[in-house]
Design a protein around this motif. Structure first.
Motif: not given
Length: 352
Positions: A51-62, A64-71, A73-75, A106-109
């Motif tokens: 509603a504030d910005d129609p261009t906002i995208e959704r990024r999903d992260v698991d 529990a996966s092996e790459s969870g931390l990297g995913d 940080v990237e997201a 992420a919440a703080e920034t």
């Protein structure tokens, strides 16, 4: 003097509308085993952001996966174009300290909005407490019970500008059970198909009496009996409760049509026991199947067998043209459309 223990975050009050409060916040942790409510929290946060910005995208992260931390940080990091996002992090019960730190940062920034999903229970409860202490708003998504379920149904109908009598709500719960996803789908269909306002127990009985879990044989019986409205209603209700039920429904209908074909081809003088054995159906169903077979044109019955086989392939993601199976992949909605149209066409053509 020993240091005071850090108190856990206060437990949020149970509710069936956690999305209302969650939508206002940029950092939310949805806690509980009710996936349907958690999905609504995600949808509400995403809608508020767009509603504030129609261009906002959704990024999903698991997480529990092996790459969870990297995913993660990237997201949570802005891309080259500075696009904002809503990060949806699942599997919070498996998060480690580094992941929790990344979420808190992420919440703080505040560069992205974050929704963390935790299934509730003891495992990883400390993670919820840490996130709550760091500014995340807790959205309770527990299984609803008792009066809360009645209130949920009332709100679903109110959102559609409709009402139901207390007896109608009770009838709906008896027929459907207390699964919120199923109740929401039932309310949507009743609002769409029933004009009575308020809804009555009779309105509910017409659609849902005893069909909390629609077995495939009920859809099959409706097809064999030529009841088009019931075919569509039961098929859509089964798929609303379980989006992956398509293959089971097509298999049940295919089995029913094959049984009907065997009964139709049995010698006239054959006993019900012999026909039942040949057709693979209970003896008590032979008389009904013989009556139904008399209303099916043999060519329509043969065509239905072929078309339902194609529909079975469609709900499994494959397209059939003529006698060959193409490499074209079908998504779930396309497969569902093929199944519904095939069943309705079979009913429409049965006497031709």
């Amino acid at each position: 003097m020993p240091p005071a223990k850090k108190s856990a975050a206060p437990k949020a009050a149970a509710t069936t509308t956690p999305e209302i409060d969650a939508a206002r916040h940029r950092a939310v942790v949805a806690v509980g085993a009710e996936d349907f409510l958690a999905e609504r929290v995600v949808t509400a946060v995403l809608a508020a952001a767009r509603a504030d910005d129609p261009t906002i995208e959704r990024r999903d992260v698991d997480l529990a996966s092996e790459s969870g931390l990297g995913d993660l940080v990237e997201a949570c990091s802005p891309n080259l174009f500075g696009d904002a996002a809503v990060v949806v992090a699942r599997g919070a019960e498996s998060a480690d300290d580094r992941m929790v730190a990344a979420l808190l940062e992420a919440a703080e920034t505040g560069e992205v909005r974050v929704v963390v999903l935790h299934p509730g229970g003891v495992k990883g409860r400390k993670i919820v407490d840490l996130l709550a202490a760091g500014g995340f708003v807790v959205a309770p998504c527990e299984k609803a019970k008792g009066r809360a379920v009645d209130d949920f149904v009332a709100r679903e109908l109110h959102a559609a500008k409709r009402k139901a009598t207390p007896e109608a709500v009770e009838a709906l719960r008896v027929a459907i059970g207390d699964d919120l996803r199923s109740l929401s789908a039932a309310c949507a269909q009743l609002v769409s198909d029933v004009q009575d306002d308020p809804l009555t127990p009779e309105s509910v009985a017409v659609y849902y009496d005893g069909v909390a879990d629609v077995p495939g044989y009920l859809v099959s019986d409706a097809v064999l009996g030529g009841r088009a409205v019931e075919v569509l209603r039961r098929t859509r209700w089964a798929l609303a409760n379980d989006a992956g039920a398509g293959p089971a429904l097509s298999a049940a209908v295919a089995g029913g049509v094959r049984g009907l074909a065997r009964v139709a081809s049995a010698p006239r003088g054959a006993s019900e026991a012999d026909v039942a054995r040949e057709a693979g159906v209970p003896p008590f169903k032979v008389r009904t199947l013989r009556e139904q077979a008399g209303r099916w044109h043999p060519a329509a019955l043969a065509a239905a067998l072929v078309e339902i086989a194609k529909a079975d392939a469609a709900v499994k993601g494959r397209s059939v043209t003529g006698r060959s199976m193409s490499d074209e992949g079908l998504d779930r909605d396309q497969g569902t459309y093929v199944l519904e149209s095939t069943l309705l066409r079979a009913v429409r053509n049965r006497s031709r």
